[in-house]
Scaffold this motif. Structure first.
Motif, PDB file in Angstrom:
ATOM      1  N   CYS A 290      -8.157 -20.689  -2.151  1.00  0.00           N
ATOM      2  CA  CYS A 290      -8.938 -19.518  -1.716  1.00  0.00           C
ATOM      3  C   CYS A 290      -8.221 -18.214  -2.066  1.00  0.00           C
ATOM      4  CB  CYS A 290      -9.227 -19.598  -0.222  1.00  0.00           C
ATOM      5  SG  CYS A 290     -10.425 -20.887   0.181  1.00  0.00           S
ATOM      6  N   ALA A 291      -6.907 -18.179  -1.889  1.00  0.00           N
ATOM      7  CA  ALA A 291      -6.159 -16.961  -2.235  1.00  0.00           C
ATOM      8  C   ALA A 291      -6.250 -16.692  -3.734  1.00  0.00           C
ATOM      9  CB  ALA A 291      -4.702 -17.096  -1.803  1.00  0.00           C
TER      10      ALA A 291
ATOM     11  N   PHE B 264      -6.895 -18.454   7.164  1.00  0.00           N
ATOM     12  CA  PHE B 264      -5.734 -17.574   7.219  1.00  0.00           C
ATOM     13  C   PHE B 264      -5.801 -16.721   8.488  1.00  0.00           C
ATOM     14  CE2 PHE B 264      -5.372 -17.953   2.498  1.00  0.00           C
ATOM     15  CZ  PHE B 264      -3.991 -18.006   2.361  1.00  0.00           C
TER      16      PHE B 264
ATOM     17  N   ALA C 231     -10.315 -20.185   4.363  1.00  0.00           N
ATOM     18  CA  ALA C 231      -9.074 -20.967   4.349  1.00  0.00           C
ATOM     19  C   ALA C 231      -8.318 -20.873   5.673  1.00  0.00           C
ATOM     20  CB  ALA C 231      -8.183 -20.513   3.198  1.00  0.00           C
TER      21      ALA C 231
ATOM     22  N   CYS D 213      -1.098  -4.514  -3.608  1.00  0.00           N
ATOM     23  CA  CYS D 213      -2.505  -4.688  -3.230  1.00  0.00           C
ATOM     24  C   CYS D 213      -2.596  -5.829  -2.218  1.00  0.00           C
ATOM     25  CB  CYS D 213      -3.332  -5.021  -4.470  1.00  0.00           C
ATOM     26  SG  CYS D 213      -3.694  -3.564  -5.462  1.00  0.00           S
ATOM     27  N   ASP D 214      -3.831  -6.141  -1.840  1.00  0.00           N
ATOM     28  CA  ASP D 214      -4.056  -7.212  -0.867  1.00  0.00           C
ATOM     29  C   ASP D 214      -3.276  -8.469  -1.267  1.00  0.00           C
ATOM     30  OD1 ASP D 214      -5.858  -5.400   0.229  1.00  0.00           O
ATOM     31  OD2 ASP D 214      -7.544  -6.243  -0.887  1.00  0.00           O
ATOM     32  N   PHE D 215      -2.628  -9.085  -0.279  1.00  0.00           N
ATOM     33  CA  PHE D 215      -1.805 -10.257  -0.606  1.00  0.00           C
ATOM     34  C   PHE D 215      -1.882 -11.312   0.486  1.00  0.00           C
ATOM     35  CE2 PHE D 215       1.891  -9.626   2.193  1.00  0.00           C
ATOM     36  CZ  PHE D 215       1.794  -8.279   2.503  1.00  0.00           C
ATOM     37  N   ALA D 216      -1.536 -12.526   0.074  1.00  0.00           N
ATOM     38  CA  ALA D 216      -1.520 -13.662   0.995  1.00  0.00           C
ATOM     39  C   ALA D 216      -0.128 -14.256   1.012  1.00  0.00           C
ATOM     40  CB  ALA D 216      -2.529 -14.717   0.553  1.00  0.00           C
TER      41      ALA D 216
ATOM     42  N   MET E 251      -8.758 -17.713  -5.768  1.00  0.00           N
ATOM     43  CA  MET E 251     -10.139 -17.352  -6.106  1.00  0.00           C
ATOM     44  C   MET E 251     -10.421 -15.881  -5.827  1.00  0.00           C
ATOM     45  SD  MET E 251     -12.284 -20.637  -4.702  1.00  0.00           S
ATOM     46  CE  MET E 251     -13.851 -19.759  -4.806  1.00  0.00           C
ATOM     47  N   ALA E 252      -9.804 -15.351  -4.767  1.00  0.00           N
ATOM     48  CA  ALA E 252     -10.066 -13.965  -4.378  1.00  0.00           C
ATOM     49  C   ALA E 252      -9.092 -12.991  -5.039  1.00  0.00           C
ATOM     50  CB  ALA E 252     -10.003 -13.838  -2.859  1.00  0.00           C
ATOM     51  N   ASP E 253      -8.301 -13.472  -5.986  1.00  0.00           N
ATOM     52  CA  ASP E 253      -7.369 -12.610  -6.742  1.00  0.00           C
ATOM     53  C   ASP E 253      -6.371 -11.891  -5.823  1.00  0.00           C
ATOM     54  OD1 ASP E 253      -6.358 -11.731  -9.162  1.00  0.00           O
ATOM     55  OD2 ASP E 253      -7.591  -9.927  -9.213  1.00  0.00           O
ATOM     56  N   PHE E 254      -5.954 -12.574  -4.770  1.00  0.00           N
ATOM     57  CA  PHE E 254      -4.860 -12.039  -3.949  1.00  0.00           C
ATOM     58  C   PHE E 254      -3.549 -12.119  -4.742  1.00  0.00           C
ATOM     59  CE2 PHE E 254      -7.424 -13.066  -0.074  1.00  0.00           C
ATOM     60  CZ  PHE E 254      -7.139 -11.954   0.698  1.00  0.00           C
TER      61      PHE E 254
ATOM     62  N   TYR F  40       0.837  -1.212   0.000  1.00  0.00           N
ATOM     63  CA  TYR F  40       0.000   0.000   0.000  1.00  0.00           C
ATOM     64  C   TYR F  40       0.878   1.271   0.000  1.00  0.00           C
ATOM     65  CZ  TYR F  40      -3.160  -3.695   1.522  1.00  0.00           C
ATOM     66  OH  TYR F  40      -3.843  -4.882   1.624  1.00  0.00           O
TER      67      TYR F  40
ATOM     68  N   ASN G  54      -1.604 -10.643  -9.063  1.00  0.00           N
ATOM     69  CA  ASN G  54      -3.058 -10.717  -9.216  1.00  0.00           C
ATOM     70  C   ASN G  54      -3.396 -10.449 -10.684  1.00  0.00           C
ATOM     71  OD1 ASN G  54      -3.151  -7.912  -9.640  1.00  0.00           O
ATOM     72  ND2 ASN G  54      -3.924  -7.442  -7.594  1.00  0.00           N
TER      73      ASN G  54
ATOM     74  N   LYS H 110     -14.943 -10.293  -1.087  1.00  0.00           N
ATOM     75  CA  LYS H 110     -14.559 -11.635  -1.548  1.00  0.00           C
ATOM     76  C   LYS H 110     -13.251 -12.073  -0.889  1.00  0.00           C
ATOM     77  CE  LYS H 110     -14.343 -14.591  -5.539  1.00  0.00           C
ATOM     78  NZ  LYS H 110     -14.441 -14.750  -6.996  1.00  0.00           N
ATOM     79  N   ARG H 111     -12.321 -11.137  -0.738  1.00  0.00           N
ATOM     80  CA  ARG H 111     -11.039 -11.488  -0.101  1.00  0.00           C
ATOM     81  C   ARG H 111     -11.234 -11.834   1.374  1.00  0.00           C
ATOM     82  NH1 ARG H 111      -7.891  -6.919  -3.664  1.00  0.00           N
ATOM     83  NH2 ARG H 111      -7.897  -8.219  -5.532  1.00  0.00           N
TER      84      ARG H 111
ATOM     85  N   ARG I 125      -5.640 -23.055   1.162  1.00  0.00           N
ATOM     86  CA  ARG I 125      -5.212 -21.646   1.185  1.00  0.00           C
ATOM     87  C   ARG I 125      -4.812 -21.176  -0.217  1.00  0.00           C
ATOM     88  NH1 ARG I 125      -2.339 -22.449   7.082  1.00  0.00           N
ATOM     89  NH2 ARG I 125      -4.349 -22.428   8.162  1.00  0.00           N
TER      90      ARG I 125
ATOM     91  N   CYS J  18     -12.829 -15.391   1.398  1.00  0.00           N
ATOM     92  CA  CYS J  18     -11.898 -16.466   1.024  1.00  0.00           C
ATOM     93  C   CYS J  18     -10.804 -16.641   2.077  1.00  0.00           C
ATOM     94  CB  CYS J  18     -11.298 -16.189  -0.346  1.00  0.00           C
ATOM     95  SG  CYS J  18     -12.495 -16.396  -1.691  1.00  0.00           S
TER      96      CYS J  18
ATOM     97  N   PHE K  45      -0.824 -16.083   6.315  1.00  0.00           N
ATOM     98  CA  PHE K  45      -1.688 -14.940   6.620  1.00  0.00           C
ATOM     99  C   PHE K  45      -2.015 -14.134   5.371  1.00  0.00           C
ATOM    100  CE2 PHE K  45       1.343 -11.370   6.422  1.00  0.00           C
ATOM    101  CZ  PHE K  45       2.559 -12.032   6.527  1.00  0.00           C
ATOM    102  N   ALA K  46      -3.095 -13.383   5.483  1.00  0.00           N
ATOM    103  CA  ALA K  46      -3.542 -12.519   4.392  1.00  0.00           C
ATOM    104  C   ALA K  46      -3.595 -11.086   4.890  1.00  0.00           C
ATOM    105  CB  ALA K  46      -4.925 -12.956   3.905  1.00  0.00           C
ATOM    106  N   VAL K  47      -3.208 -10.170   4.029  1.00  0.00           N
ATOM    107  CA  VAL K  47      -3.240  -8.745   4.333  1.00  0.00           C
ATOM    108  C   VAL K  47      -4.304  -8.101   3.444  1.00  0.00           C
ATOM    109  CG1 VAL K  47      -1.902  -6.600   4.261  1.00  0.00           C
ATOM    110  CG2 VAL K  47      -0.806  -8.724   4.984  1.00  0.00           C
TER     111      VAL K  47
END
Lengths: 243, 243
Positions: free
Chosen positions: B149-150, A155, A153, B126-129, B152-155, A86, B224, A145-146, B146, A149, A128-130
């Motif tokens: 799911c990551a 996370f 899972a 952007c959002d990340f896993a 599918m959510a376009d992480f 970010y 992504n 959606k994030r 994981r 998901c 983990f997810a951010v």
């Protein structure tokens, strides 16, 4: 070729900066950034030229940094936390295509997910997810959606930008979504003003988090199904056998 | 009360350490860690007592650190990258319950997801896993879920421990799973030996990543749907309007 650094300064206190960050700040002729972050580093470099702009002016700020570099200055673009997460790194690369060739160096830093986690204990020890809850640049449907998901899972999660004046109820909305997939007693926590004078943390359940008051200087942590409280700290075990 | 630091030293080069990391290393009477990481910092502290153990001895190593602290020593438990992210922080808190009260301080550091991202460009804007492909402590079914799911959510994704001698085909398996949900031309990259002499990066498509040769010193990045190559760098735009 001119040099442009995109510098992650960590949480904001000098101790949280890397040696490379300190060197890049030192090497820069001019420091460019959001007013709040520039104010954090100005005491370290009281005589350095600065170009500070308020929030929302990110594109103009980065264009200005690139223009200064094109003029031959060594420029440091200052980001809180990490330069990429970010931060301004991606925008600088996107915009740099329109300017003369430039030596761009990204200086990574301790992002709030890591800085806040260290204060709370060890919440992000497993996958983990951010996720940022700000829908200024990302549609809310994608954020939702994030959250879904990441919850499905199991996370661990770090939530950035959990609230602002215009988005006072976003954390409540987000917790409502997560609660469809995670237990209400999931261990959560948040850290506020990481690395600054008013630094504080709190641990609470996911159900309680839904009604917590947080602001834009807060980073929120949601545990996975194994996360527990140990002597008041938020700990996600990695799964080692302890005997 | 004795002090025990869990210290994230970043990628391994002195420049990647925070000022707080350097101070904690300095303050410690004895440094405890995995042999490879201890060797990275030994040149900075040639006279300091060290307790280095090979991989897999994590529980014994942490118990030893706690015992030394219980004896009154100031102990620094050294982790590569961050102290929490796949680090020793959680294990120390879990085990510390069996020892006399101790002042435990977690010193966060630049984890490989951030250090590698900085070398590649800005893949995690952007959002990340973050997912480890090691199934030593996490069942493969959980890792697979994981990854699904990551995706599918376009992480954006950072993959740790993508391979080892015993898990030579894990990255191939993981890419096969991700390819069910992400396009084969998704921009990917990896960084190897971050912060060390043989540091290198490569960008490639998700389809190509499936057959890439990586080792345990590699961190893998999957973009992504918006991630692109700009002048050879892996960039995930944040979504700003550039005009």
């Amino acid at each position: 070729m001119s040099k442009l650094f995109v510098i992650g300064i960590g949480p904001g206190n000098p101790e949280g900066m890397t040696i490379a960050c300190r060197a890049a700040l030192e090497q820069s002729d001019v420091l460019v950034g959001y007013t709040v972050y520039i104010d954090l580093i100005r005491p370290l470099h009281p005589k350095k030229a600065v170009f500070a702009t308020p929030m929302m002016g990110e594109v103009a700020r980065c264009k200005n940094a690139l223009m200064l570099a094109a003029q031959g200055k060594t420029v440091g673009v200052v980001c809180s936390g990490d330069a990429g997460v970010y931060g301004m790194a991606s925008l600088i690369f996107e915009l740099a295509q329109e300017y003369p060739p430039l030596d761009i160096e990204i200086v990574p830093g301790v992002t709030a997910a890591l800085g806040g986690a260290a204060l709370l204990g060890a919440p992000l020890s497993c996958d983990f997810a951010v996720v940022s809850l700000s829908d200024l640049l990302t549609p809310w449907a994608a954020i939702e959606k994030r959250l879904v998901c990441a919850s499905m899972a199991d996370f661990c999660m770090a939530l950035y930008n959990p609230a602002s004046k215009k988005r006072a109820d976003y954390l409540e909305k987000a917790c409502g979504i997560v609660l469809r997939h995670k237990a209400p007693d999931t261990i959560c926590g948040f850290a506020r003003n990481i690395g600054r004078a008013e630094e504080c943390t709190e641990t609470l359940s996911l159900a309680e988090l839904k009604n917590a008051k947080v602001d834009m200087f807060t980073t929120v942590f949601i545990g996975n199904s194994q996360t527990k409280l140990i002597q008041g700290r938020m700990i996600t075990p990695r799964g080692y056998r302890l005997d």
